[in-house]
Design a protein around this motif. Structure first.
Motif, PDB file in Angstrom:
ATOM      1  N   ARG A  11       0.827  -1.198   0.000  1.00  0.00           N
ATOM      2  CA  ARG A  11       0.000   0.000   0.000  1.00  0.00           C
ATOM      3  C   ARG A  11       0.862   1.250   0.000  1.00  0.00           C
ATOM      4  O   ARG A  11       1.793   1.391   0.784  1.00  0.00           O
ATOM      5  CB  ARG A  11      -0.930  -0.001   1.219  1.00  0.00           C
ATOM      6  CG  ARG A  11      -1.864   1.200   1.280  1.00  0.00           C
ATOM      7  CD  ARG A  11      -3.057   0.950   2.179  1.00  0.00           C
ATOM      8  NE  ARG A  11      -3.853  -0.179   1.719  1.00  0.00           N
ATOM      9  CZ  ARG A  11      -4.736  -0.123   0.721  1.00  0.00           C
ATOM     10  NH1 ARG A  11      -4.919   1.024   0.058  1.00  0.00           N
ATOM     11  NH2 ARG A  11      -5.414  -1.188   0.374  1.00  0.00           N
ATOM     12  N   ASP A  12       0.535   2.144  -0.945  1.00  0.00           N
ATOM     13  CA  ASP A  12       1.223   3.429  -1.128  1.00  0.00           C
ATOM     14  C   ASP A  12       2.683   3.277  -1.552  1.00  0.00           C
ATOM     15  O   ASP A  12       3.460   4.239  -1.477  1.00  0.00           O
ATOM     16  CB  ASP A  12       1.143   4.272   0.143  1.00  0.00           C
ATOM     17  CG  ASP A  12      -0.284   4.677   0.474  1.00  0.00           C
ATOM     18  OD1 ASP A  12      -1.056   4.904  -0.484  1.00  0.00           O
ATOM     19  OD2 ASP A  12      -0.645   4.751   1.660  1.00  0.00           O
ATOM     20  N   ALA A  13       3.060   2.090  -1.999  1.00  0.00           N
ATOM     21  CA  ALA A  13       4.398   1.898  -2.566  1.00  0.00           C
ATOM     22  C   ALA A  13       4.432   2.413  -3.995  1.00  0.00           C
ATOM     23  O   ALA A  13       3.403   2.497  -4.676  1.00  0.00           O
ATOM     24  CB  ALA A  13       4.771   0.418  -2.549  1.00  0.00           C
ATOM     25  N   THR A  14       5.624   2.748  -4.464  1.00  0.00           N
ATOM     26  CA  THR A  14       5.840   3.124  -5.864  1.00  0.00           C
ATOM     27  C   THR A  14       6.669   2.041  -6.533  1.00  0.00           C
ATOM     28  O   THR A  14       7.704   1.633  -5.996  1.00  0.00           O
ATOM     29  CB  THR A  14       6.585   4.464  -5.970  1.00  0.00           C
ATOM     30  OG1 THR A  14       5.789   5.499  -5.375  1.00  0.00           O
ATOM     31  CG2 THR A  14       6.857   4.821  -7.424  1.00  0.00           C
ATOM     32  N   ALA A  15       6.213   1.594  -7.691  1.00  0.00           N
ATOM     33  CA  ALA A  15       6.907   0.519  -8.396  1.00  0.00           C
ATOM     34  C   ALA A  15       7.028   0.846  -9.878  1.00  0.00           C
ATOM     35  O   ALA A  15       6.067   1.306 -10.499  1.00  0.00           O
ATOM     36  CB  ALA A  15       6.156  -0.801  -8.233  1.00  0.00           C
ATOM     37  N   ALA A  29       1.636  -5.384 -12.593  1.00  0.00           N
ATOM     38  CA  ALA A  29       1.149  -4.023 -12.389  1.00  0.00           C
ATOM     39  C   ALA A  29      -0.281  -4.027 -11.859  1.00  0.00           C
ATOM     40  O   ALA A  29      -0.619  -3.292 -10.922  1.00  0.00           O
ATOM     41  CB  ALA A  29       1.225  -3.245 -13.707  1.00  0.00           C
ATOM     42  N   GLU A  30      -1.124  -4.857 -12.450  1.00  0.00           N
ATOM     43  CA  GLU A  30      -2.522  -4.914 -12.017  1.00  0.00           C
ATOM     44  C   GLU A  30      -2.631  -5.403 -10.577  1.00  0.00           C
ATOM     45  O   GLU A  30      -3.409  -4.852  -9.779  1.00  0.00           O
ATOM     46  CB  GLU A  30      -3.309  -5.832 -12.952  1.00  0.00           C
ATOM     47  CG  GLU A  30      -3.487  -5.252 -14.349  1.00  0.00           C
ATOM     48  CD  GLU A  30      -4.084  -6.232 -15.344  1.00  0.00           C
ATOM     49  OE1 GLU A  30      -4.519  -5.786 -16.425  1.00  0.00           O
ATOM     50  OE2 GLU A  30      -4.096  -7.454 -15.036  1.00  0.00           O
ATOM     51  N   GLU A  31      -1.839  -6.410 -10.230  1.00  0.00           N
ATOM     52  CA  GLU A  31      -1.905  -6.953  -8.871  1.00  0.00           C
ATOM     53  C   GLU A  31      -1.322  -5.978  -7.852  1.00  0.00           C
ATOM     54  O   GLU A  31      -1.871  -5.807  -6.752  1.00  0.00           O
ATOM     55  CB  GLU A  31      -1.182  -8.293  -8.808  1.00  0.00           C
ATOM     56  CG  GLU A  31      -1.287  -9.018  -7.484  1.00  0.00           C
ATOM     57  CD  GLU A  31      -2.696  -9.461  -7.141  1.00  0.00           C
ATOM     58  OE1 GLU A  31      -2.978  -9.664  -5.945  1.00  0.00           O
ATOM     59  OE2 GLU A  31      -3.528  -9.591  -8.070  1.00  0.00           O
ATOM     60  N   LEU A  32      -0.218  -5.329  -8.199  1.00  0.00           N
ATOM     61  CA  LEU A  32       0.362  -4.329  -7.296  1.00  0.00           C
ATOM     62  C   LEU A  32      -0.610  -3.181  -7.053  1.00  0.00           C
ATOM     63  O   LEU A  32      -0.773  -2.723  -5.912  1.00  0.00           O
ATOM     64  CB  LEU A  32       1.665  -3.789  -7.893  1.00  0.00           C
ATOM     65  CG  LEU A  32       2.908  -4.655  -7.718  1.00  0.00           C
ATOM     66  CD1 LEU A  32       3.996  -4.218  -8.690  1.00  0.00           C
ATOM     67  CD2 LEU A  32       3.420  -4.553  -6.285  1.00  0.00           C
ATOM     68  N   ALA A  33      -1.246  -2.712  -8.126  1.00  0.00           N
ATOM     69  CA  ALA A  33      -2.207  -1.617  -7.983  1.00  0.00           C
ATOM     70  C   ALA A  33      -3.403  -2.046  -7.142  1.00  0.00           C
ATOM     71  O   ALA A  33      -3.912  -1.280  -6.323  1.00  0.00           O
ATOM     72  CB  ALA A  33      -2.662  -1.139  -9.359  1.00  0.00           C
ATOM     73  N   ALA A  34      -3.858  -3.290  -7.330  1.00  0.00           N
ATOM     74  CA  ALA A  34      -4.979  -3.803  -6.539  1.00  0.00           C
ATOM     75  C   ALA A  34      -4.621  -3.881  -5.064  1.00  0.00           C
ATOM     76  O   ALA A  34      -5.505  -3.791  -4.198  1.00  0.00           O
ATOM     77  CB  ALA A  34      -5.391  -5.177  -7.055  1.00  0.00           C
ATOM     78  N   ARG A  35      -3.330  -4.023  -4.761  1.00  0.00           N
ATOM     79  CA  ARG A  35      -2.886  -4.079  -3.365  1.00  0.00           C
ATOM     80  C   ARG A  35      -2.525  -2.704  -2.815  1.00  0.00           C
ATOM     81  O   ARG A  35      -1.967  -2.590  -1.728  1.00  0.00           O
ATOM     82  CB  ARG A  35      -1.702  -5.039  -3.240  1.00  0.00           C
ATOM     83  CG  ARG A  35      -2.027  -6.472  -3.630  1.00  0.00           C
ATOM     84  CD  ARG A  35      -0.891  -7.432  -3.353  1.00  0.00           C
ATOM     85  NE  ARG A  35      -1.155  -8.766  -3.893  1.00  0.00           N
ATOM     86  CZ  ARG A  35      -0.540  -9.870  -3.518  1.00  0.00           C
ATOM     87  NH1 ARG A  35       0.412  -9.820  -2.593  1.00  0.00           N
ATOM     88  NH2 ARG A  35      -0.829 -11.029  -4.056  1.00  0.00           N
ATOM     89  N   GLY A  36      -2.800  -1.660  -3.598  1.00  0.00           N
ATOM     90  CA  GLY A  36      -2.651  -0.305  -3.096  1.00  0.00           C
ATOM     91  C   GLY A  36      -1.422   0.445  -3.545  1.00  0.00           C
ATOM     92  O   GLY A  36      -1.185   1.576  -3.101  1.00  0.00           O
ATOM     93  N   GLY A  37      -0.614  -0.158  -4.410  1.00  0.00           N
ATOM     94  CA  GLY A  37       0.583   0.510  -4.882  1.00  0.00           C
ATOM     95  C   GLY A  37       0.331   1.397  -6.091  1.00  0.00           C
ATOM     96  O   GLY A  37      -0.700   1.292  -6.758  1.00  0.00           O
ATOM     97  N   GLU A  38       1.270   2.280  -6.370  1.00  0.00           N
ATOM     98  CA  GLU A  38       1.254   3.096  -7.587  1.00  0.00           C
ATOM     99  C   GLU A  38       2.291   2.517  -8.551  1.00  0.00           C
ATOM    100  O   GLU A  38       3.446   2.315  -8.166  1.00  0.00           O
ATOM    101  CB  GLU A  38       1.592   4.556  -7.283  1.00  0.00           C
ATOM    102  CG  GLU A  38       1.607   5.427  -8.533  1.00  0.00           C
ATOM    103  CD  GLU A  38       1.798   6.898  -8.252  1.00  0.00           C
ATOM    104  OE1 GLU A  38       2.045   7.658  -9.206  1.00  0.00           O
ATOM    105  OE2 GLU A  38       1.708   7.283  -7.063  1.00  0.00           O
ATOM    106  N   VAL A  39       1.879   2.265  -9.787  1.00  0.00           N
ATOM    107  CA  VAL A  39       2.740   1.549 -10.725  1.00  0.00           C
ATOM    108  C   VAL A  39       3.048   2.401 -11.948  1.00  0.00           C
ATOM    109  O   VAL A  39       2.207   3.161 -12.432  1.00  0.00           O
ATOM    110  CB  VAL A  39       2.114   0.211 -11.157  1.00  0.00           C
ATOM    111  CG1 VAL A  39       2.038  -0.738  -9.966  1.00  0.00           C
ATOM    112  CG2 VAL A  39       0.728   0.398 -11.767  1.00  0.00           C
ATOM    113  N   VAL A  40       4.273   2.254 -12.425  1.00  0.00           N
ATOM    114  CA  VAL A  40       4.703   2.852 -13.688  1.00  0.00           C
ATOM    115  C   VAL A  40       4.958   1.702 -14.655  1.00  0.00           C
ATOM    116  O   VAL A  40       5.848   0.882 -14.429  1.00  0.00           O
ATOM    117  CB  VAL A  40       5.984   3.688 -13.508  1.00  0.00           C
ATOM    118  CG1 VAL A  40       6.431   4.265 -14.854  1.00  0.00           C
ATOM    119  CG2 VAL A  40       5.762   4.796 -12.491  1.00  0.00           C
TER     120      VAL A  40
END
Length: 301
Positions: A11-15, A29-40
């Motif tokens: 959550r709130d991580a940047t990747a 990317a989809e899974e990281l975003a679903a877990r609250g992260g911001e993805v590039v």
């Protein structure tokens, strides 16, 4: 969740995820975003990356797209700097972009430029990512570099020699960097997928194949190895990344082949020889007829 070092999981991580337009990269990317992260989502295929980022946003996640040639160190370093300037941090770098050449054809059909291209993308791209992000992560006091290798980085895979060469190198890089980075507050893991159902298993847009080894042949070869959906891979892999596992093998049954090779390497090599012979040993292929692969997206199995 955040670790004592400040690393956010997730959550709130940047990747940053290279090769993020499709396949494993998009699924991560989809899974990281679903877990609250911001993805590039970084990819040579900017239009496809933008479509993937838009889909993440539509699902309620945070995502941006960026064009990236991983073989260009300055371009990679610029993307890392711009991301940190915008978000204030970089928790994760997924060095995920990769290509193949002549799947099933054998090394005798390679041209020197084929070797160089695979080395530049698969190994050079990973090195460029490490070089762009590692010291920054040391300075901020946290970070996790996740390199995508393959089961082909742990065991022989005849018919994919240039690919295997780079993936063994990525595994070695990851092992060594993990040992160095631990005392500096940075984590390093290496993903070793079995077979994942992505466009990569037919060559990918930037991969190459040779006459006599068609997309149908390679598809049949990989189908025999029970590919899993990229979404399933991403869920299981990110659970292991969160646990800071060094070597992450998904699906888990592929660990049997890794253990077998470590315990009985000569037996494993004989099996590899038989598999290559059953495939035809690349006998029908000719390097002079090498051509660009189908117009699909490049990603890792």
């Amino acid at each position: 969740m955040a670790t004592d070092s400040g690393l956010r999981i997730y959550r709130d991580a940047t990747a940053i995820i290279t090769g993020g337009a499709s396949g494993i990269g998009r699924a991560l990317a989809e899974e990281l975003a679903a877990r609250g992260g911001e993805v590039v989502l970084a990819d040579l295929q900017l239009e496809l990356a933008e479509e993937a980022a838009a889909a993440v946003r539509s699902a309620g996640g945070r995502a941006t797209a960026a064009r990236l040639d991983v073989t260009d160190h300055e371009e990679f370093a610029r993307l890392v700097r711009e991301t940190v300037t915008r978000t204030g941090r970089l928790d994760f770098l997924f060095n995920n972009a990769g290509i193949s050449h002549g799947m099933g054809a054998g090394a005798r059909h390679y041209r020197i430029e084929d070797w160089r291209r695979v080395l530049d993308v698969n190994l050079g791209g990973t090195v460029n990512g490490v070089q762009a992000a590692y010291n920054l992560m040391i300075d901020q006091g946290f970070g996790h570099i996740v390199n995508t290798a393959s089961m082909a980085g742990l065991v022989p895979s005849p018919g994919t020699t240039s690919y295997v060469t780079t993936k063994h190198a990525v595994v070695g890089l990851s092992h060594n960097l993990r040992a160095e980075a631990a005392q500096l507050g940075v984590r390093v893991s290496v993903l070793c997928p079995g077979v994942v159902r992505t466009p990569f298993i037919e060559g990918g847009r930037y991969g190459r194949r040779v006459d006599g080894v068609t997309s149908e042949v390679t598809r049949e070869m990989w189908e025999q190895r029970k590919p899993i959906p990229p979404e399933e891979f991403a869920r299981k892999a990110l659970d292991e990344v969160a646990r800071n596992k060094g070597v992450i093998v998904v699906p888990g049954f592929w660990k049997l082949f890794w253990w077998l090779f470590r315990l009985a390497p000569e037996f494993s090599l004989r099996l590899g020889t038989k598999n290559f012979r059953d495939l035809g040993g690349g006998a029908a292929a000719g390097h002079e007829a090498a051509r660009t692969g189908p117009e699909t997206s490049p990603r890792e199995p």
